[in-house]
Scaffold this motif. Structure first.
Motif, PDB file in Angstrom:
ATOM      1  N   TRP A  57       0.821  -1.209   0.000  1.00 19.01           N
ATOM      2  CA  TRP A  57       0.000   0.000   0.000  1.00 19.01           C
ATOM      3  C   TRP A  57       0.858   1.264   0.000  1.00 19.01           C
ATOM      4  O   TRP A  57       0.388   2.338  -0.366  1.00 19.01           O
ATOM      5  CB  TRP A  57      -0.933   0.000   1.209  1.00 19.01           C
ATOM      6  N   ASP A  58       2.091   1.127   0.404  1.00 19.53           N
ATOM      7  CA  ASP A  58       3.024   2.250   0.462  1.00 19.53           C
ATOM      8  C   ASP A  58       3.597   2.610  -0.904  1.00 19.53           C
ATOM      9  O   ASP A  58       3.921   3.764  -1.165  1.00 19.53           O
ATOM     10  CB  ASP A  58       4.216   1.853   1.345  1.00 19.53           C
ATOM     11  N   GLY A  59       3.782   1.580  -1.737  1.00 19.04           N
ATOM     12  CA  GLY A  59       4.512   1.798  -2.980  1.00 19.04           C
ATOM     13  C   GLY A  59       6.004   1.875  -2.765  1.00 19.04           C
ATOM     14  O   GLY A  59       6.716   2.561  -3.505  1.00 19.04           O
ATOM     15  N   THR A  60       6.496   1.161  -1.755  1.00 18.82           N
ATOM     16  CA  THR A  60       7.929   1.133  -1.456  1.00 18.82           C
ATOM     17  C   THR A  60       8.371  -0.304  -1.218  1.00 18.82           C
ATOM     18  O   THR A  60       7.553  -1.203  -1.028  1.00 18.82           O
ATOM     19  CB  THR A  60       8.277   1.959  -0.208  1.00 18.82           C
ATOM     20  N   ALA A  61       9.683  -0.498  -1.208  1.00 22.08           N
ATOM     21  CA  ALA A  61      10.262  -1.788  -0.825  1.00 22.08           C
ATOM     22  C   ALA A  61      11.373  -1.514   0.178  1.00 22.08           C
ATOM     23  O   ALA A  61      12.253  -0.687  -0.070  1.00 22.08           O
ATOM     24  CB  ALA A  61      10.809  -2.536  -2.033  1.00 22.08           C
TER      25      ALA A  61
END
Length: 432
Positions: A57-61
């Motif tokens: 949901w963040d759009g990060t890794a």
């Protein structure tokens, strides 16, 4: 744990299913966002193994040490092109409908920007499937920009697998009912094969000659009773030739379970893992609190392993299950002696001995565990707690939690990968 009801989304779910069947597949082609990307410096350099955690949901890794410490090392932006993608979505009524449908049905009210990820062998590029954006992208870790972009058939991308030689990546196109196989360096499609409804998990065989694949059907509908099972669509476990992309074998695991004396089990194979010789596959199915052991040589169910349910899970109606997932996450250590299982609806993870098929301590490290990945040395199992934004390391030896680290919003898939040590040295650990 909080479970979202599927009844309020019933009309939207049926509309999405109908649109999936009726709408033509989109034209899939790679878009090279960084001209000259193939001419980047590919000189040899030191690489380090790391654990990538996709924060859906963040759009990060998040990038962590792949050990019993889970030390945070870096955070990668997976949607550097988000503004451009959203302009495309909001000016196309069909795409917008699917985008909002994914948010309402599969994303639990959130956009899904990171599903699965792998790195190229040189540690320079991170390849990610982005469900809400219906694509797969190659991200240059050093610069943060897209190297290539591939739009999948339909309107949602999902689980991936990388070939043992590191040359190809297979990605499921959820509403396109196909699996695309891409050149990992360029994003060019090299082949594809058909699937059932909602293609899901992909696993390459160790020799790279086969792809094991499963479709899970319409998990977003509220028609979850066994009598209504046929409404979930076609669900198959497939064995695919990794060179010709011919489907060599297609198995209905629900029918296999019925024949073995276990009626009313779902045909939807969820996460899966294999014995080292790949004769036995261990997999989870929708609505079942446990896993199945299946002999691929003899094509038969060997064991049906029930695992504990929490009191809350036992009192939860099937219609309120999280995308039909009683359990979602299973891994085996490289030695083939133990399995690691995520008890999604019951908020635990546990180590299960393979010879006795008995579980150990129930580790309650957070809410909604949604994936399990083994360390390369077989000492630890990493579990993502998607409802608590944490990742744990469990010891395969003791079954205990030995580390826990906070990550971004809604961690799901975790994959071991490689990054360049010079890139890693330049990164600041994330503040979660």
């Amino acid at each position: 744990m909080t479970v979202r009801r599927k009844f309020p989304c019933m009309i939207a779910a049926l509309g999405l299913a109908a649109a999936t069947a009726a709408s033509p597949a989109s034209t899939a082609s790679p878009q090279h966002a960084a001209p000259g990307g193939d001419e980047r410096d590919r000189s040899s350099g030191e690489v380090a193994e790391v654990l990538f955690v996709g924060n859906n949901w963040d759009g990060t890794a998040d990038v962590l040490t792949p050990d019993g410490e889970l030390e945070p090392l870096a955070r990668v932006d997976i949607v550097p092109d988000l503004d451009k993608r959203l302009r495309e979505v909001y000016t196309d009524p069909e795409r917008l409908g699917y985008y909002l449908g994914i948010r309402a049905l599969v994303g639990e009210g959130n956009d899904q920007y990171v599903d699965d990820m792998y790195t190229t062998e040189d540690g320079r590029t991170l390849v990610v499937s982005r469900p809400s954006l219906a694509d797969v992208v190659g991200i240059d870790l050093a610069g943060g920009e897209l190297v290539w972009r591939f739009e999948v058939d339909g309107h949602r991308s999902d689980h991936m697998a990388v070939s043992p030689d590191g040359e190809h990546v297979a990605v499921s196109a959820s509403t396109g009912n196909v699996v695309h196989v891409l050149d990992i360096e360029t994003g060019e499609e090299v082949g594809q094969f058909p699937s059932g409804d909602s293609p899901h998990e992909n696993v390459y065989s160790a020799d790279g000659e086969k792809i094991f694949h499963a479709s899970i059907g319409h998990v977003y509908t509220p028609l979850d009773r066994p009598a209504l099972d046929s409404t979930k669509g076609e669900r198959h476990f497939q064995i695919v030739d990794a060179d010709s992309y011919e489907v060599l074998e297609r198995i209905d695991m629900g029918a296999e379970l019925d024949e073995a004396g276990y009626p009313d089990y779902s045909s939807a194979v969820r996460p899966m893992t294999f014995s080292p010789d790949e004769r036995y596959v261990y997999f989870q199915v929708s609505f079942f609190h446990g896993f199945i052991e299946y002999d691929l040589a003899e094509n038969r169910v060997v064991s049906v392993v029930n695992l504990p349910q929490s009191e809350e899970a036992a009192n939860t109606e099937r219609e309120q299950y999280l995308l039909d997932s009683a359990h979602h996450g299973i891994a085996m250590n490289p030695q083939g002696t133990d399995l690691c299982v995520a008890g999604t609806m019951s908020d635990y993870a546990t180590i299960v001995s393979r010879d006795r098929l008995r579980h150990g301590e129930l580790v309650e490290g957070g809410e909604k565990p949604y994936w399990a990945t083994s360390s390369s040395d077989g000492e630890h199992c990493f579990v993502s707690w998607s409802g608590s934004d944490r990742v744990s390391a469990l010891s395969y030896d003791t079954g205990e939690e030995v580390a826990s680290t906070r990550v971004g919003d809604h961690p799901q898939r975790m994959r071991l990968g490689h990054v360049r040590t010079d890139w890693l040295a330049e990164q600041d650990p994330p503040r979660s």
